[in-house]
Design an enzyme around this catalytic site. Structure first.
Site, PDB file in Angstrom:
ATOM      1  N   ASP A  27       8.816 -16.585  -7.648  1.00 24.08           N
ATOM      2  CA  ASP A  27       7.196 -16.202  -7.283  1.00 24.08           C
ATOM      3  C   ASP A  27       6.859 -16.988  -6.357  1.00 24.08           C
ATOM      4  OD1 ASP A  27       5.498 -14.193  -8.239  1.00 24.08           O
ATOM      5  OD2 ASP A  27       5.011 -14.531  -9.958  1.00 24.08           O
ATOM      6  N   TRP A  32       1.775 -18.468  -1.201  1.00 20.96           N
ATOM      7  CA  TRP A  32       1.967 -19.550  -0.032  1.00 20.96           C
ATOM      8  C   TRP A  32       1.414 -19.492   1.199  1.00 20.96           C
ATOM      9  CZ3 TRP A  32       5.062 -19.549   4.264  1.00 20.96           C
ATOM     10  CH2 TRP A  32       5.308 -20.752   4.781  1.00 20.96           C
ATOM     11  N   HIS A  44       8.035 -14.513   2.756  1.00 16.98           N
ATOM     12  CA  HIS A  44       9.512 -14.455   1.969  1.00 16.98           C
ATOM     13  C   HIS A  44      10.131 -14.904   2.712  1.00 16.98           C
ATOM     14  CE1 HIS A  44       7.232 -11.584  -0.524  1.00 16.98           C
ATOM     15  NE2 HIS A  44       6.873 -10.649   0.240  1.00 16.98           N
ATOM     16  N   GLU A  74      10.138  -2.423  -9.833  1.00 15.89           N
ATOM     17  CA  GLU A  74       8.536  -2.211  -9.910  1.00 15.89           C
ATOM     18  C   GLU A  74       8.556  -3.020  -8.619  1.00 15.89           C
ATOM     19  OE1 GLU A  74      10.129  -4.615 -12.781  1.00 15.89           O
ATOM     20  OE2 GLU A  74       9.738  -2.856 -13.690  1.00 15.89           O
ATOM     21  N   LEU A 138      30.304 -22.154  -7.790  1.00 15.80           N
ATOM     22  CA  LEU A 138      28.520 -22.024  -8.377  1.00 15.80           C
ATOM     23  C   LEU A 138      28.896 -20.566  -8.725  1.00 15.80           C
ATOM     24  CD1 LEU A 138      25.948 -22.028  -8.959  1.00 15.80           C
ATOM     25  CD2 LEU A 138      25.478 -21.130  -6.451  1.00 15.80           C
ATOM     26  N   SER A 204       8.738 -11.218 -17.301  1.00 14.79           N
ATOM     27  CA  SER A 204       8.719  -9.559 -16.377  1.00 14.79           C
ATOM     28  C   SER A 204      10.238  -8.986 -15.749  1.00 14.79           C
ATOM     29  CB  SER A 204       8.253 -10.205 -14.817  1.00 14.79           C
ATOM     30  OG  SER A 204       6.895 -10.553 -14.553  1.00 14.79           O
TER      31      SER A 204
HETATM   32  C1  FPP Z   1       7.766 -12.845  -5.045  1.00 12.66           C
HETATM   33  O1  FPP Z   1       6.541 -14.110  -4.540  1.00 12.66           O
HETATM   34  C2  FPP Z   1       8.809 -12.965  -4.696  1.00 12.66           C
HETATM   35  C3  FPP Z   1       9.361 -11.666  -4.579  1.00 12.66           C
HETATM   36  C4  FPP Z   1       8.850 -10.034  -4.769  1.00 12.66           C
HETATM   37  C5  FPP Z   1      10.765 -11.326  -4.055  1.00 12.66           C
HETATM   38  C6  FPP Z   1      11.310 -12.744  -3.883  1.00 12.66           C
HETATM   39  C7  FPP Z   1      12.109 -13.041  -2.954  1.00 12.66           C
HETATM   40  C8  FPP Z   1      12.307 -13.860  -2.010  1.00 12.66           C
HETATM   41  C9  FPP Z   1      12.397 -15.637  -2.232  1.00 12.66           C
HETATM   42  C10 FPP Z   1      13.533 -13.733   0.148  1.00 12.66           C
HETATM   43  C11 FPP Z   1      14.556 -12.920  -0.842  1.00 12.66           C
HETATM   44  C12 FPP Z   1      15.649 -13.384  -1.609  1.00 12.66           C
HETATM   45  C13 FPP Z   1      17.452 -13.326  -1.267  1.00 12.66           C
HETATM   46  C14 FPP Z   1      18.295 -13.690  -2.380  1.00 12.66           C
HETATM   47  C15 FPP Z   1      16.781 -13.268   0.337  1.00 12.66           C
HETATM   48  P1  FPP Z   1       5.293 -12.221  -4.068  1.00 12.66           P
HETATM   49  O2  FPP Z   1       5.486 -11.397  -3.429  1.00 12.66           O
HETATM   50  O3  FPP Z   1       5.015 -11.653  -5.598  1.00 12.66           O
HETATM   51  O4  FPP Z   1       3.798 -13.802  -4.338  1.00 12.66           O
HETATM   52  P2  FPP Z   1       2.679 -13.655  -4.757  1.00 12.66           P
HETATM   53  O5  FPP Z   1       2.590 -13.480  -5.912  1.00 12.66           O
HETATM   54  O6  FPP Z   1       1.922 -14.636  -4.157  1.00 12.66           O
HETATM   55  O7  FPP Z   1       2.298 -12.573  -4.046  1.00 12.66           O
END
Ligand code: FPP
Length: 257
Positions: A27, A32, A44, A74, A138, A204
């Site tokens: 998260d 970031w 991302h 979601e 892994l 979540s």
């Molecule tokens: C939460 O950050 C993150 C996500 C919803 C997506 C997680 C995805 C990745 C790390 C990249 C793709 C993964 C793979 C396996 C290739 P957020 O957008 O909710 O951040 P915020 O809470 O700061 O808005």
């Protein structure tokens, strides 16, 4: 043994029981990016790099199972462009990473409702899963279009069908013992350690059944900044916990009740 291997062996010895299975809620990508005046998609993209690092570090540290929450059921509610970018990054990850994962003996699996994913994404997942199916290093699981309640609903439906065919209603003990075999995670142990980044302290809808006895470690680090030292720190915190599984005295993993 190289110096690096020696360092890891010494660290493992200091930990005692390593977690066998780590699950991570990745998260903070958006925050970031925000902090740098960049679009969320840049967060991302940096998150994918952090994912690559985390996979490598988890394998190096000797942890057997890693499950990553990449896209929740979601997350479709996010702006369409963001969803499209997340799916594009996932396809890039699968295309660019599968061969290396295979070379490193990593087995890749995806859990979640794959039916809603685009055909080319499903195809890449199928290819990666079958190429790495026999690997014993892994055991990496990516949760994609995954929701814990959905999983429980799917499992319950499958169990009801199974018992309708068998023609009897199982007692509670039988339901609880057999339930795991209907879950998407049926072939893996429950997570010992659940890490969530970015200062949020929620589950979540992730692995609701499986996290019944997991230790939770929350860190303020945003996912794109999460590195090997943060992973080691979370494992060290886990190793200091007294896992009781509902009992009054400390028990080892095999004494779960
Ligand atoms: C939460 O950050 C993150 C996500 C919803 C997506 C997680 C995805 C990745 C790390 C990249 C793709 C993964 C793979 C396996 C290739 P957020 O957008 O909710 O951040 P915020 O809470 O700061 O808005």
């Amino acid at each position: 043994m190289s110096e690096k291997d020696n360092d890891i062996a010494a660290w493992q010895a200091s930990i005692g029981d390593l977690p066998e299975h780590i699950a991570i809620i990745m998260d903070g990508n958006g925050r970031w990016a925000n902090a740098r005046g960049l679009p969320r998609t840049a967060g991302h993209k940096a998150g994918v790099e952090a994912t690559r690092r985390a996979v490598r570090s988890t394998a190096e540290l000797g942890v057997k199972y890693l499950t990553l929450f990449a896209f929740s059921s979601e997350n479709w509610r996010r702006p369409e462009a963001e969803v499209r970018e997340l799916m594009r990054l996932l396809r890039i990850y699968l295309r660019s990473e599968t061969a290396d994962l295979h070379k490193d003996d990593v087995r890749l699996r995806v859990i979640g409702d794959k039916a809603m994913l685009a055909a080319d994404t499903r195809q890449l997942i199928d290819q990666a899963e079958s190429l790495t199916a026999q690997n014993n290093g892994l055991q990496l699981t990516i949760a994609l279009n995954y929701g814990g309640r959905d999983e429980i609903a799917f499992a319950t439906q499958a169990m009801i069908k199974d018992y309708s065919e068998k023609g009897y209603v199982p007692d509670i003990e039988e339901v609880e013992t057999r339930y795991k075999s209907f879950l998407m995670t049926k072939d893996m142990p429950d997570p010992d350690l659940l890490i969530r980044t970015s200062g949020e302290r929620r589950i979540s809808n992730f692995l609701l059944w499986q996290c019944a006895y997991s230790e939770f470690v929350f860190t303020d680090v945003l996912w794109p900044d999460f590195d090997k030292a943060d992973l080691m720190y979370a494992i060290e915190e886990f190793s200091g916990r007294d896992r009781r599984y509902g009992n009054a005295v400390c028990h080892s993993r095999s004494n779960k009740s």
